[in-house]
Design an enzyme around this catalytic site. Structure first.
Site, PDB file in Angstrom:
ATOM      1  N   CYS A 107       0.864  -1.302   0.188  1.00 36.70           N
ATOM      2  CA  CYS A 107       0.023   0.023   0.028  1.00 36.70           C
ATOM      3  C   CYS A 107       0.868   1.340   0.049  1.00 36.70           C
ATOM      4  CB  CYS A 107      -1.003  -0.023   1.145  1.00 36.70           C
ATOM      5  SG  CYS A 107      -0.218  -0.279   2.760  1.00 36.70           S
ATOM      6  N   ARG A 151      10.603  -9.638  -1.406  1.00 35.05           N
ATOM      7  CA  ARG A 151      11.538  -9.438  -0.357  1.00 35.05           C
ATOM      8  C   ARG A 151      12.496 -10.409  -0.138  1.00 35.05           C
ATOM      9  NH1 ARG A 151       6.923  -9.152   4.722  1.00 35.05           N
ATOM     10  NH2 ARG A 151       5.669  -7.104   3.829  1.00 35.05           N
ATOM     11  N   GLU A 205      14.466 -12.668   1.458  1.00 38.37           N
ATOM     12  CA  GLU A 205      14.097 -13.612   2.490  1.00 38.37           C
ATOM     13  C   GLU A 205      15.223 -14.462   2.905  1.00 38.37           C
ATOM     14  OE1 GLU A 205      11.543 -13.404   4.716  1.00 38.37           O
ATOM     15  OE2 GLU A 205       9.910 -12.805   3.538  1.00 38.37           O
ATOM     16  N   ARG A 234       7.067 -19.088   1.963  1.00 38.73           N
ATOM     17  CA  ARG A 234       7.895 -18.068   2.014  1.00 38.73           C
ATOM     18  C   ARG A 234       8.665 -17.904   1.052  1.00 38.73           C
ATOM     19  NH1 ARG A 234       9.336 -15.216   6.142  1.00 38.73           N
ATOM     20  NH2 ARG A 234       8.006 -16.443   7.463  1.00 38.73           N
ATOM     21  N   GLU A 290      -3.844  -6.252  -2.461  1.00 39.43           N
ATOM     22  CA  GLU A 290      -3.991  -5.434  -0.985  1.00 39.43           C
ATOM     23  C   GLU A 290      -5.145  -4.515  -1.237  1.00 39.43           C
ATOM     24  OE1 GLU A 290      -1.363  -5.249   1.269  1.00 39.43           O
ATOM     25  OE2 GLU A 290      -1.430  -3.014   2.056  1.00 39.43           O
ATOM     26  N   ASP A 313      -3.607 -11.126  12.915  1.00 44.97           N
ATOM     27  CA  ASP A 313      -2.906 -12.020  11.973  1.00 44.97           C
ATOM     28  C   ASP A 313      -3.991 -12.967  11.527  1.00 44.97           C
ATOM     29  OD1 ASP A 313      -0.644 -10.799  11.192  1.00 44.97           O
ATOM     30  OD2 ASP A 313       0.846 -12.171  12.392  1.00 44.97           O
ATOM     31  N   GLU A 315       1.259 -17.607   9.001  1.00 47.09           N
ATOM     32  CA  GLU A 315       0.475 -16.206   8.605  1.00 47.09           C
ATOM     33  C   GLU A 315       0.123 -16.088   7.373  1.00 47.09           C
ATOM     34  OE1 GLU A 315       2.451 -12.529   9.724  1.00 47.09           O
ATOM     35  OE2 GLU A 315       1.290 -11.573   8.158  1.00 47.09           O
ATOM     36  N   ASN A 370      -2.862 -10.724   6.749  1.00 44.75           N
ATOM     37  CA  ASN A 370      -3.336  -9.899   7.937  1.00 44.75           C
ATOM     38  C   ASN A 370      -4.278  -8.750   7.523  1.00 44.75           C
ATOM     39  OD1 ASN A 370      -1.652  -7.739   6.780  1.00 44.75           O
ATOM     40  ND2 ASN A 370       0.042  -8.469   7.664  1.00 44.75           N
ATOM     41  N   CYS A 383      -5.408  -1.332   6.239  1.00 46.67           N
ATOM     42  CA  CYS A 383      -5.171  -2.265   5.121  1.00 46.67           C
ATOM     43  C   CYS A 383      -5.100  -3.694   5.305  1.00 46.67           C
ATOM     44  CB  CYS A 383      -3.883  -1.847   4.542  1.00 46.67           C
ATOM     45  SG  CYS A 383      -2.142  -2.080   5.261  1.00 46.67           S
ATOM     46  N   ARG A 418       0.610 -17.794  -0.129  1.00 46.68           N
ATOM     47  CA  ARG A 418       0.365 -18.333   1.224  1.00 46.68           C
ATOM     48  C   ARG A 418      -1.175 -19.001   1.466  1.00 46.68           C
ATOM     49  NH1 ARG A 418       3.715 -15.105   5.847  1.00 46.68           N
ATOM     50  NH2 ARG A 418       5.701 -15.657   4.525  1.00 46.68           N
TER      51      ARG A 418
END
Ligand code: ATP
Ligand code: ZN
Ligand code: MG
Length: 512
Positions: free
Chosen positions: A311, A341, A343, A352, A360, A424, A442, A445, A471, A478
Protein backbone atom coordinates in the site's frame (compact mmCIF):
# COMPACT_ATOMS: atom_id res chain seq x y z
CA UNK A 1 19.10 16.53 31.25
CA UNK A 2 22.18 18.74 31.07
CA UNK A 3 23.54 20.38 27.97
CA UNK A 4 26.67 22.46 27.67
CA UNK A 5 27.95 23.73 24.35
CA UNK A 6 31.04 25.74 23.44
CA UNK A 7 30.48 27.43 20.13
CA UNK A 8 31.72 30.22 17.96
CA UNK A 9 29.73 32.58 15.80
CA UNK A 10 31.70 33.94 12.88
CA UNK A 11 30.49 37.42 11.99
CA UNK A 12 30.70 39.08 8.59
CA UNK A 13 33.04 41.75 9.98
CA UNK A 14 35.25 42.40 12.99
CA UNK A 15 33.32 43.57 16.01
CA UNK A 16 35.44 46.57 16.90
CA UNK A 17 33.91 49.00 19.33
CA UNK A 18 30.69 47.07 19.82
CA UNK A 19 29.65 46.03 23.31
CA UNK A 20 28.51 42.47 22.69
CA UNK A 21 28.26 41.66 26.41
CA UNK A 22 25.64 44.33 26.85
CA UNK A 23 23.70 43.03 23.90
CA UNK A 24 23.87 39.42 25.07
CA UNK A 25 22.59 40.46 28.49
CA UNK A 26 19.38 41.47 26.76
CA UNK A 27 18.81 37.99 25.38
CA UNK A 28 17.47 36.52 28.65
CA UNK A 29 13.80 36.55 27.61
CA UNK A 30 14.66 35.13 24.23
CA UNK A 31 16.53 32.18 25.74
CA UNK A 32 13.66 31.41 28.11
CA UNK A 33 10.80 31.68 25.66
CA UNK A 34 8.67 28.55 25.71
CA UNK A 35 10.30 27.22 28.89
CA UNK A 36 8.98 27.34 32.48
CA UNK A 37 10.21 30.56 34.13
CA UNK A 38 14.00 30.59 34.36
CA UNK A 39 14.37 27.04 33.01
CA UNK A 40 15.60 27.94 29.52
CA UNK A 41 19.13 28.30 28.21
CA UNK A 42 21.75 30.61 29.65
CA UNK A 43 25.05 32.01 28.43
CA UNK A 44 27.74 30.99 30.89
CA UNK A 45 30.72 32.57 29.15
CA UNK A 46 31.25 34.93 26.27
CA UNK A 47 34.31 36.39 24.59
CA UNK A 48 34.96 38.33 21.42
CA UNK A 49 38.05 38.00 19.29
CA UNK A 50 38.29 39.59 15.85
CA UNK A 51 35.25 38.53 13.85
CA UNK A 52 34.31 35.74 16.26
CA UNK A 53 32.00 35.56 19.25
CA UNK A 54 32.80 32.60 21.55
CA UNK A 55 29.96 31.39 23.76
CA UNK A 56 29.34 28.70 26.32
CA UNK A 57 25.63 27.96 26.42
CA UNK A 58 24.01 25.69 29.00
CA UNK A 59 20.54 24.36 29.50
CA UNK A 60 18.40 21.66 31.00
CA UNK A 61 15.55 20.00 29.14
CA UNK A 62 14.24 23.24 27.63
CA UNK A 63 15.71 25.45 24.91
CA UNK A 64 18.70 23.25 24.28
CA UNK A 65 21.92 25.02 23.21
CA UNK A 66 21.62 23.81 19.60
CA UNK A 67 18.29 25.61 19.50
CA UNK A 68 19.36 28.60 21.65
CA UNK A 69 22.29 29.40 19.39
CA UNK A 70 19.98 29.98 16.43
CA UNK A 71 17.80 32.27 18.51
CA UNK A 72 20.98 34.20 19.30
CA UNK A 73 21.99 34.22 15.66
CA UNK A 74 18.74 35.96 14.70
CA UNK A 75 18.91 38.26 17.67
CA UNK A 76 22.46 39.40 16.89
CA UNK A 77 21.78 39.75 13.19
CA UNK A 78 18.78 41.93 13.96
CA UNK A 79 20.60 44.19 16.38
CA UNK A 80 23.90 44.42 14.55
CA UNK A 81 22.46 44.43 11.07
CA UNK A 82 20.60 47.71 11.14
CA UNK A 83 23.23 49.79 12.82
CA UNK A 84 26.53 48.18 11.86
CA UNK A 85 25.67 46.05 8.82
CA UNK A 86 27.08 42.97 10.49
CA UNK A 87 25.52 39.53 10.21
CA UNK A 88 26.31 36.05 11.51
CA UNK A 89 28.10 34.13 8.78
CA UNK A 90 28.60 30.76 10.37
CA UNK A 91 28.12 28.78 13.54
CA UNK A 92 30.34 26.00 14.79
CA UNK A 93 30.31 24.10 18.06
CA UNK A 94 33.77 22.98 19.21
CA UNK A 95 32.46 20.98 22.19
CA UNK A 96 29.04 19.73 23.11
CA UNK A 97 28.53 17.82 26.36
CA UNK A 98 25.20 16.14 26.86
CA UNK A 99 23.97 14.19 29.83
CA UNK A 100 20.54 12.65 30.05
CA UNK A 101 18.64 10.19 32.16
CA UNK A 102 17.34 6.90 30.78
CA UNK A 103 14.24 4.98 31.80
CA UNK A 104 16.16 1.74 31.71
CA UNK A 105 19.77 0.76 32.05
CA UNK A 106 21.34 -0.46 28.81
CA UNK A 107 21.81 -4.24 28.81
CA UNK A 108 24.86 -3.99 26.63
CA UNK A 109 27.01 -1.07 25.69
CA UNK A 110 26.61 0.01 22.09
CA UNK A 111 28.64 3.21 22.32
CA UNK A 112 31.37 1.79 20.12
CA UNK A 113 29.11 0.88 17.23
CA UNK A 114 27.50 4.27 17.60
CA UNK A 115 30.87 5.90 17.14
CA UNK A 116 31.45 4.12 13.84
CA UNK A 117 28.39 5.60 12.13
CA UNK A 118 30.05 7.68 9.37
CA UNK A 119 27.98 10.73 10.20
CA UNK A 120 29.11 10.65 13.83
CA UNK A 121 32.59 9.19 13.54
CA UNK A 122 34.50 12.46 13.52
CA UNK A 123 32.25 14.10 16.05
CA UNK A 124 31.91 11.54 18.84
CA UNK A 125 34.69 12.01 21.32
CA UNK A 126 33.07 9.78 23.92
CA UNK A 127 29.83 8.17 24.91
CA UNK A 128 29.40 6.41 28.24
CA UNK A 129 26.61 4.91 30.23
CA UNK A 130 26.66 5.02 34.01
CA UNK A 131 23.66 3.16 35.34
CA UNK A 132 20.74 5.15 34.03
CA UNK A 133 22.73 8.12 32.79
CA UNK A 134 24.14 8.61 29.34
CA UNK A 135 26.98 11.04 28.81
CA UNK A 136 28.06 12.17 25.36
CA UNK A 137 30.87 14.43 24.36
CA UNK A 138 30.81 15.65 20.79
CA UNK A 139 33.23 17.90 18.94
CA UNK A 140 33.35 20.11 15.86
CA UNK A 141 29.67 20.22 15.01
CA UNK A 142 28.72 22.20 11.97
CA UNK A 143 25.84 24.63 11.71
CA UNK A 144 23.97 22.09 9.62
CA UNK A 145 24.46 19.36 12.24
CA UNK A 146 23.01 21.64 14.90
CA UNK A 147 20.25 23.11 12.78
CA UNK A 148 18.91 19.77 11.56
CA UNK A 149 18.26 18.61 15.10
CA UNK A 150 20.57 15.62 14.82
CA UNK A 151 21.29 15.97 18.51
CA UNK A 152 17.67 15.42 19.57
CA UNK A 153 17.33 12.54 17.11
CA UNK A 154 20.47 10.92 18.52
CA UNK A 155 19.00 11.08 22.00
CA UNK A 156 15.75 9.46 20.77
CA UNK A 157 17.72 6.81 18.92
CA UNK A 158 19.72 5.93 22.02
CA UNK A 159 16.52 5.60 24.02
CA UNK A 160 14.93 3.45 21.26
CA UNK A 161 17.99 1.21 21.08
CA UNK A 162 17.92 0.61 24.81
CA UNK A 163 14.19 -0.12 24.73
CA UNK A 164 14.83 -2.57 21.90
CA UNK A 165 17.49 -4.33 24.00
CA UNK A 166 14.90 -4.86 26.69
CA UNK A 167 12.34 -6.18 24.20
CA UNK A 168 14.78 -8.43 22.38
CA UNK A 169 14.06 -12.08 22.93
CA UNK A 170 10.64 -11.39 24.36
CA UNK A 171 7.99 -13.01 22.25
CA UNK A 172 5.96 -10.76 20.03
CA UNK A 173 2.60 -9.95 21.41
CA UNK A 174 0.15 -12.65 20.35
CA UNK A 175 -3.38 -13.03 21.57
CA UNK A 176 -5.90 -15.48 20.17
CA UNK A 177 -9.11 -13.78 19.03
CA UNK A 178 -10.97 -16.55 17.27
CA UNK A 179 -10.34 -20.09 16.08
CA UNK A 180 -12.22 -22.35 13.68
CA UNK A 181 -13.09 -25.89 14.78
CA UNK A 182 -10.52 -28.59 13.99
CA UNK A 183 -10.91 -29.96 10.49
CA UNK A 184 -10.16 -33.36 9.10
CA UNK A 185 -7.08 -32.96 6.92
CA UNK A 186 -6.66 -34.73 3.59
CA UNK A 187 -3.00 -35.56 4.30
CA UNK A 188 0.07 -34.39 6.13
CA UNK A 189 2.52 -34.00 3.27
CA UNK A 190 4.47 -30.88 2.37
CA UNK A 191 2.48 -29.54 -0.58
CA UNK A 192 5.46 -27.70 -2.10
CA UNK A 193 7.34 -30.96 -2.57
CA UNK A 194 4.27 -32.75 -3.91
CA UNK A 195 3.34 -29.96 -6.31
CA UNK A 196 6.90 -29.92 -7.67
CA UNK A 197 6.70 -33.65 -8.28
CA UNK A 198 3.39 -33.19 -10.08
CA UNK A 199 4.84 -30.39 -12.24
CA UNK A 200 2.37 -27.90 -10.86
CA UNK A 201 5.14 -25.55 -9.79
CA UNK A 202 8.85 -25.10 -10.41
CA UNK A 203 11.49 -23.47 -8.28
CA UNK A 204 13.74 -20.93 -9.99
CA UNK A 205 16.07 -20.26 -7.08
CA UNK A 206 16.02 -17.14 -4.95
CA UNK A 207 12.55 -17.96 -3.66
CA UNK A 208 10.93 -17.50 -7.05
CA UNK A 209 8.50 -19.98 -8.58
CA UNK A 210 6.90 -20.63 -11.89
CA UNK A 211 3.29 -21.64 -11.41
CA UNK A 212 2.04 -24.10 -13.99
CA UNK A 213 -1.53 -24.16 -15.34
CA UNK A 214 -2.97 -26.19 -12.46
CA UNK A 215 -1.43 -24.17 -9.64
CA UNK A 216 -2.32 -20.99 -11.50
CA UNK A 217 -5.93 -22.07 -11.80
CA UNK A 218 -6.05 -22.51 -8.02
CA UNK A 219 -4.51 -19.05 -7.53
CA UNK A 220 -6.95 -17.51 -9.98
CA UNK A 221 -9.87 -19.24 -8.27
CA UNK A 222 -8.74 -17.68 -4.99
CA UNK A 223 -8.60 -14.33 -6.73
CA UNK A 224 -12.12 -14.66 -8.10
CA UNK A 225 -13.36 -15.66 -4.66
CA UNK A 226 -11.76 -12.53 -3.20
CA UNK A 227 -13.45 -10.45 -5.91
CA UNK A 228 -16.91 -11.97 -5.47
CA UNK A 229 -17.02 -12.46 -1.75
CA UNK A 230 -15.00 -9.52 -0.47
CA UNK A 231 -14.06 -6.79 -2.94
CA UNK A 232 -17.50 -6.47 -4.55
CA UNK A 233 -19.72 -6.74 -1.47
CA UNK A 234 -17.43 -4.44 0.53
CA UNK A 235 -17.34 -1.92 -2.34
CA UNK A 236 -13.62 -1.60 -3.14
CA UNK A 237 -12.50 -0.01 -6.43
CA UNK A 238 -9.55 -1.35 -8.35
CA UNK A 239 -6.45 0.77 -8.82
CA UNK A 240 -2.97 0.11 -10.15
CA UNK A 241 -0.25 0.89 -7.61
CA UNK A 242 3.33 1.28 -8.86
CA UNK A 243 5.73 -1.51 -8.00
CA UNK A 244 8.86 0.59 -7.73
CA UNK A 245 8.87 2.21 -4.31
CA UNK A 246 11.16 5.19 -4.02
CA UNK A 247 12.82 6.43 -0.83
CA UNK A 248 10.37 9.32 -0.41
CA UNK A 249 7.56 6.78 -0.05
CA UNK A 250 9.36 4.65 2.49
CA UNK A 251 10.39 7.70 4.47
CA UNK A 252 6.78 8.73 4.80
CA UNK A 253 5.40 5.22 5.41
CA UNK A 254 8.00 4.54 8.10
CA UNK A 255 9.54 1.56 6.28
CA UNK A 256 12.79 3.51 5.84
CA UNK A 257 13.37 2.92 9.54
CA UNK A 258 13.96 -0.76 9.18
CA UNK A 259 13.69 -2.77 5.98
CA UNK A 260 17.19 -2.42 4.46
CA UNK A 261 18.14 -6.07 4.88
CA UNK A 262 15.01 -7.22 3.03
CA UNK A 263 14.88 -4.86 0.05
CA UNK A 264 15.28 -5.81 -3.59
CA UNK A 265 17.11 -2.63 -4.58
CA UNK A 266 16.38 -0.77 -7.82
CA UNK A 267 19.15 0.99 -9.73
CA UNK A 268 19.13 2.98 -12.94
CA UNK A 269 22.02 2.94 -15.42
CA UNK A 270 24.30 5.98 -15.24
CA UNK A 271 23.47 6.60 -18.88
CA UNK A 272 21.52 5.08 -21.73
CA UNK A 273 24.35 5.82 -24.10
CA UNK A 274 25.26 2.72 -26.08
CA UNK A 275 28.96 3.55 -26.21
CA UNK A 276 29.12 3.71 -22.44
CA UNK A 277 27.95 0.09 -22.34
CA UNK A 278 30.11 -1.13 -25.19
CA UNK A 279 32.73 -2.83 -22.98
CA UNK A 280 29.99 -4.73 -21.20
CA UNK A 281 28.38 -5.80 -24.44
CA UNK A 282 31.68 -6.83 -26.03
CA UNK A 283 32.83 -8.71 -22.95
CA UNK A 284 29.61 -10.64 -22.90
CA UNK A 285 29.88 -11.48 -26.59
CA UNK A 286 33.38 -12.89 -26.09
CA UNK A 287 33.00 -14.67 -22.76
CA UNK A 288 29.33 -15.58 -22.75
CA UNK A 289 29.22 -14.31 -19.16
CA UNK A 290 27.53 -11.12 -18.06
CA UNK A 291 30.36 -8.99 -16.59
CA UNK A 292 28.81 -7.98 -13.31
CA UNK A 293 31.98 -6.32 -12.05
CA UNK A 294 31.77 -3.83 -14.92
CA UNK A 295 28.04 -3.28 -14.52
CA UNK A 296 28.43 -2.51 -10.83
CA UNK A 297 30.30 0.72 -11.64
CA UNK A 298 27.93 1.76 -14.40
CA UNK A 299 24.75 1.93 -12.38
CA UNK A 300 23.52 4.67 -10.08
CA UNK A 301 22.76 4.36 -6.39
CA UNK A 302 19.39 2.73 -5.72
CA UNK A 303 16.30 4.91 -6.11
CA UNK A 304 14.44 2.61 -3.74
CA UNK A 305 13.27 -0.94 -4.21
CA UNK A 306 10.57 -3.21 -5.49
CA UNK A 307 7.30 -3.20 -3.58
CA UNK A 308 7.81 -4.54 -0.07
CA UNK A 309 4.47 -3.87 1.55
CA UNK A 310 1.97 -2.99 -1.14
CA UNK A 311 0.00 0.00 0.00
CA UNK A 312 2.75 2.61 0.55
CA UNK A 313 3.02 3.14 -3.23
CA UNK A 314 -0.66 4.17 -3.25
CA UNK A 315 -0.32 6.96 -0.70
CA UNK A 316 1.33 9.59 -2.92
CA UNK A 317 -2.11 9.71 -4.61
CA UNK A 318 -3.45 11.33 -1.42
CA UNK A 319 -0.28 13.14 -0.36
CA UNK A 320 -1.01 16.62 0.94
CA UNK A 321 -4.66 16.50 -0.13
CA UNK A 322 -7.99 16.90 1.63
CA UNK A 323 -10.45 14.11 0.93
CA UNK A 324 -14.09 15.08 0.38
CA UNK A 325 -16.54 13.54 2.86
CA UNK A 326 -18.51 12.04 -0.03
CA UNK A 327 -15.48 9.90 -0.88
CA UNK A 328 -15.19 8.48 2.63
CA UNK A 329 -14.63 5.81 3.58
CA UNK A 330 -12.28 5.52 0.65
CA UNK A 331 -11.87 1.87 -0.44
CA UNK A 332 -9.41 0.75 -3.10
CA UNK A 333 -7.39 -2.33 -3.94
CA UNK A 334 -4.47 -3.42 -6.08
CA UNK A 335 -3.54 -6.76 -7.65
CA UNK A 336 -1.31 -5.45 -10.38
CA UNK A 337 2.03 -7.03 -9.65
CA UNK A 338 4.39 -8.81 -7.34
CA UNK A 339 6.01 -7.79 -4.11
CA UNK A 340 9.59 -8.78 -3.42
CA UNK A 341 11.45 -9.37 -0.18
CA UNK A 342 14.90 -10.73 0.34
CA UNK A 343 14.09 -13.60 2.67
CA UNK A 344 17.78 -14.46 2.80
CA UNK A 345 18.45 -17.37 0.51
CA UNK A 346 17.65 -20.90 1.59
CA UNK A 347 15.01 -22.79 -0.31
CA UNK A 348 11.68 -22.32 1.33
CA UNK A 349 8.44 -23.78 0.26
CA UNK A 350 5.91 -21.59 -1.51
CA UNK A 351 4.87 -20.22 1.87
CA UNK A 352 8.01 -18.06 2.12
CA UNK A 353 9.11 -16.73 -1.23
CA UNK A 354 11.12 -13.75 -2.38
CA UNK A 355 8.67 -12.82 -5.12
CA UNK A 356 5.03 -13.09 -4.18
CA UNK A 357 1.56 -12.18 -5.32
CA UNK A 358 -0.72 -10.32 -3.03
CA UNK A 359 -4.04 -8.54 -3.30
CA UNK A 360 -3.90 -5.45 -1.13
CA UNK A 361 -6.99 -3.59 0.06
CA UNK A 362 -6.62 -0.10 1.49
CA UNK A 363 -9.26 1.98 3.19
CA UNK A 364 -9.32 5.37 4.84
CA UNK A 365 -11.88 7.44 6.69
CA UNK A 366 -12.93 8.82 10.03
CA UNK A 367 -12.01 6.44 12.88
CA UNK A 368 -15.50 4.93 13.11
CA UNK A 369 -15.55 4.28 9.36
CA UNK A 370 -12.15 2.61 9.46
CA UNK A 371 -13.32 0.32 12.29
CA UNK A 372 -16.50 -0.52 10.39
CA UNK A 373 -14.65 -1.43 7.19
CA UNK A 374 -12.29 -3.76 9.00
CA UNK A 375 -15.23 -5.42 10.72
CA UNK A 376 -16.94 -5.97 7.40
CA UNK A 377 -13.74 -7.37 5.90
CA UNK A 378 -13.23 -9.79 8.77
CA UNK A 379 -16.80 -11.01 8.29
CA UNK A 380 -16.15 -11.61 4.58
CA UNK A 381 -12.96 -13.52 5.39
CA UNK A 382 -14.82 -15.71 7.87
CA UNK A 383 -17.33 -16.59 5.19
CA UNK A 384 -14.59 -17.39 2.65
CA UNK A 385 -12.45 -19.52 4.94
CA UNK A 386 -15.31 -21.30 6.68
CA UNK A 387 -17.92 -21.78 3.97
CA UNK A 388 -15.92 -21.90 0.75
CA UNK A 389 -12.38 -23.08 1.50
CA UNK A 390 -13.34 -25.02 4.63
CA UNK A 391 -10.04 -24.19 6.33
CA UNK A 392 -8.70 -24.72 9.80
CA UNK A 393 -7.55 -21.26 10.78
CA UNK A 394 -7.48 -18.68 13.55
CA UNK A 395 -7.14 -14.97 14.14
CA UNK A 396 -4.67 -13.40 16.55
CA UNK A 397 -4.14 -9.86 17.77
CA UNK A 398 -0.42 -9.15 17.23
CA UNK A 399 2.17 -6.39 17.39
CA UNK A 400 1.47 -4.08 14.47
CA UNK A 401 4.32 -3.70 11.96
CA UNK A 402 4.87 -0.05 12.75
CA UNK A 403 5.52 -0.89 16.39
CA UNK A 404 7.60 -3.96 15.61
CA UNK A 405 9.98 -1.91 13.49
CA UNK A 406 10.65 0.34 16.45
CA UNK A 407 11.60 -2.65 18.53
CA UNK A 408 8.33 -2.77 20.45
CA UNK A 409 6.45 -5.98 21.08
CA UNK A 410 3.50 -5.22 23.29
CA UNK A 411 0.12 -4.04 22.18
CA UNK A 412 -1.46 -2.77 25.31
CA UNK A 413 -5.12 -2.87 24.65
CA UNK A 414 -6.57 -2.83 28.09
CA UNK A 415 -9.77 -1.35 26.74
CA UNK A 416 -10.29 -4.67 24.89
CA UNK A 417 -11.35 -2.62 21.91
CA UNK A 418 -8.58 -4.01 19.71
CA UNK A 419 -8.69 -0.89 17.71
CA UNK A 420 -5.42 0.29 16.18
CA UNK A 421 -3.25 -2.70 15.40
CA UNK A 422 -3.00 -5.87 13.38
CA UNK A 423 -4.94 -9.10 13.14
CA UNK A 424 -2.92 -12.00 11.76
CA UNK A 425 -4.79 -14.82 10.04
CA UNK A 426 -3.02 -18.10 10.64
CA UNK A 427 -3.54 -21.55 9.23
CA UNK A 428 -2.63 -24.98 10.49
CA UNK A 429 -0.16 -26.84 8.25
CA UNK A 430 -0.49 -30.55 9.09
CA UNK A 431 2.92 -31.42 7.58
CA UNK A 432 4.62 -29.26 10.19
CA UNK A 433 3.43 -31.34 13.14
CA UNK A 434 0.77 -31.20 15.79
CA UNK A 435 -1.67 -28.34 16.12
CA UNK A 436 -0.24 -27.44 19.46
CA UNK A 437 3.45 -27.65 18.80
CA UNK A 438 3.90 -26.71 15.16
CA UNK A 439 4.17 -23.19 13.84
CA UNK A 440 1.05 -22.01 12.07
CA UNK A 441 1.34 -19.93 8.92
CA UNK A 442 0.38 -16.26 8.75
CA UNK A 443 -1.41 -16.29 5.43
CA UNK A 444 -2.67 -12.71 5.55
CA UNK A 445 -3.37 -9.87 7.91
CA UNK A 446 -5.69 -6.94 8.41
CA UNK A 447 -4.51 -3.76 10.08
CA UNK A 448 -6.09 -0.66 11.41
CA UNK A 449 -3.11 1.67 10.99
CA UNK A 450 -4.65 4.60 12.89
CA UNK A 451 -3.15 7.86 11.67
CA UNK A 452 0.19 6.25 10.73
CA UNK A 453 -0.24 6.80 6.96
CA UNK A 454 -2.56 9.80 6.95
CA UNK A 455 -0.08 11.67 9.13
CA UNK A 456 2.96 10.41 7.25
CA UNK A 457 1.48 11.57 3.94
CA UNK A 458 -0.24 14.64 5.37
CA UNK A 459 -3.78 13.70 4.30
CA UNK A 460 -6.65 15.78 5.71
CA UNK A 461 -10.37 15.21 6.16
CA UNK A 462 -13.03 17.67 5.10
CA UNK A 463 -14.19 18.13 8.69
CA UNK A 464 -10.61 18.71 9.76
CA UNK A 465 -10.85 15.95 12.33
CA UNK A 466 -8.72 12.85 12.56
CA UNK A 467 -8.40 10.60 9.54
CA UNK A 468 -7.35 6.97 9.86
CA UNK A 469 -6.59 4.16 7.48
CA UNK A 470 -6.35 0.41 7.29
CA UNK A 471 -5.08 -2.26 4.95
CA UNK A 472 -5.18 -5.99 4.42
CA UNK A 473 -2.70 -8.00 2.38
CA UNK A 474 -3.95 -11.28 0.95
CA UNK A 475 -0.96 -13.49 0.21
CA UNK A 476 -1.82 -15.74 -2.72
CA UNK A 477 1.13 -18.12 -2.26
CA UNK A 478 0.21 -18.46 1.38
CA UNK A 479 -3.41 -19.26 0.55
CA UNK A 480 -2.12 -21.89 -1.86
CA UNK A 481 0.23 -23.33 0.76
CA UNK A 482 -2.59 -23.42 3.30
CA UNK A 483 -5.18 -24.91 0.99
CA UNK A 484 -2.96 -27.65 -0.43
CA UNK A 485 -1.43 -28.50 2.97
CA UNK A 486 -4.91 -29.10 4.39
CA UNK A 487 -6.82 -30.36 1.36
CA UNK A 488 -4.14 -32.15 -0.64
CA UNK A 489 -3.77 -32.26 -4.41
CA UNK A 490 -6.53 -34.74 -5.07
CA UNK A 491 -9.49 -32.74 -6.36
CA UNK A 492 -11.93 -35.34 -5.06
CA UNK A 493 -11.10 -34.17 -1.57
CA UNK A 494 -11.47 -30.47 -2.28
CA UNK A 495 -14.45 -28.60 -0.82
CA UNK A 496 -17.52 -28.45 -3.07
CA UNK A 497 -17.90 -24.69 -2.86
CA UNK A 498 -14.31 -24.29 -4.07
CA UNK A 499 -14.78 -26.78 -6.92
CA UNK A 500 -17.90 -24.93 -8.03
CA UNK A 501 -15.75 -21.89 -8.72
CA UNK A 502 -12.76 -23.78 -10.08
CA UNK A 503 -14.14 -24.45 -13.57
CA UNK A 504 -12.57 -26.80 -16.09
CA UNK A 505 -9.29 -28.52 -15.31
CA UNK A 506 -6.62 -26.72 -17.36
CA UNK A 507 -4.58 -28.59 -19.95
CA UNK A 508 -1.32 -29.70 -18.46
CA UNK A 509 2.10 -29.61 -20.09
CA UNK A 510 3.47 -33.13 -20.51
CA UNK A 511 7.18 -33.91 -20.64
CA UNK A 512 8.92 -36.87 -22.27
P1 ATP B 1 6.21 -13.40 8.19
O1 ATP B 1 6.26 -13.11 9.65
O2 ATP B 1 5.63 -14.72 7.86
O3 ATP B 1 7.50 -13.14 7.49
P2 ATP B 1 5.35 -10.77 7.71
O4 ATP B 1 4.94 -10.33 9.07
O5 ATP B 1 6.68 -10.39 7.21
O6 ATP B 1 5.17 -12.36 7.57
P3 ATP B 1 3.64 -8.85 6.54
O7 ATP B 1 4.75 -7.89 6.45
O8 ATP B 1 2.59 -8.66 7.55
O9 ATP B 1 4.23 -10.33 6.69
O10 ATP B 1 3.01 -8.99 5.08
C1 ATP B 1 1.64 -9.13 4.83
C2 ATP B 1 1.30 -10.37 4.06
O11 ATP B 1 2.14 -10.50 2.92
C3 ATP B 1 1.52 -11.66 4.84
O12 ATP B 1 0.41 -11.96 5.63
C4 ATP B 1 1.67 -12.66 3.71
O13 ATP B 1 0.42 -13.04 3.19
C5 ATP B 1 2.39 -11.88 2.65
N1 ATP B 1 3.84 -12.14 2.71
C6 ATP B 1 4.79 -11.46 3.39
N2 ATP B 1 6.02 -11.97 3.20
C7 ATP B 1 5.84 -13.02 2.34
C8 ATP B 1 6.72 -13.96 1.74
N3 ATP B 1 8.03 -13.91 1.95
N4 ATP B 1 6.20 -14.90 0.93
C9 ATP B 1 4.88 -14.94 0.68
N5 ATP B 1 4.00 -14.09 1.21
C10 ATP B 1 4.46 -13.13 2.03
ZN1 ZN C 1 -0.69 -2.34 3.62
MG1 MG D 1 8.51 -11.39 7.10
Amino acid sequence: MKFSMDCELTMSKKLEGINIELLLNKSFDLLNKGAPPGAGASIKKSRVSGDKVFLTIESGRFVRPHDAVFRLKNFLSQHLGKEHHIGVKEINASHYEIEFELDKEPLKDFSLTFQTIPLLKEHMRSMDFKEKTCHMHMINLSEEFLKNNYVDRMISLIIDKINAQHYEGKAEHWELMWASPEKKNAWNKDPTVEMEKANWIMHRGRGQWIFGPMATRILKTFESIVMEELVTPAGFSEMVFPKAETWDIWKKSGHAKSIYGEIYYLCQPKTRDKEYWEDVIDTYKITGEVPLHLIKDKIKEPIGGITYAQCPAFWPFLDGRTIADESLPLKVFDRSGTSMRYESGGIHGIERVDEFHRIELVWSGYPEQVREVRKKIVDCYKHIFNDILDLEWRMAWVTPWFMAQEGLVGVKDESEKRDIGTIDFESYLPYRGTRKESEWLEFQNASNNGDKYTKGFNVKSQKGTELWSGCTGIGMERWLATFTAQKGLDMEKWPKEFLKRFGEIPTEIKFL
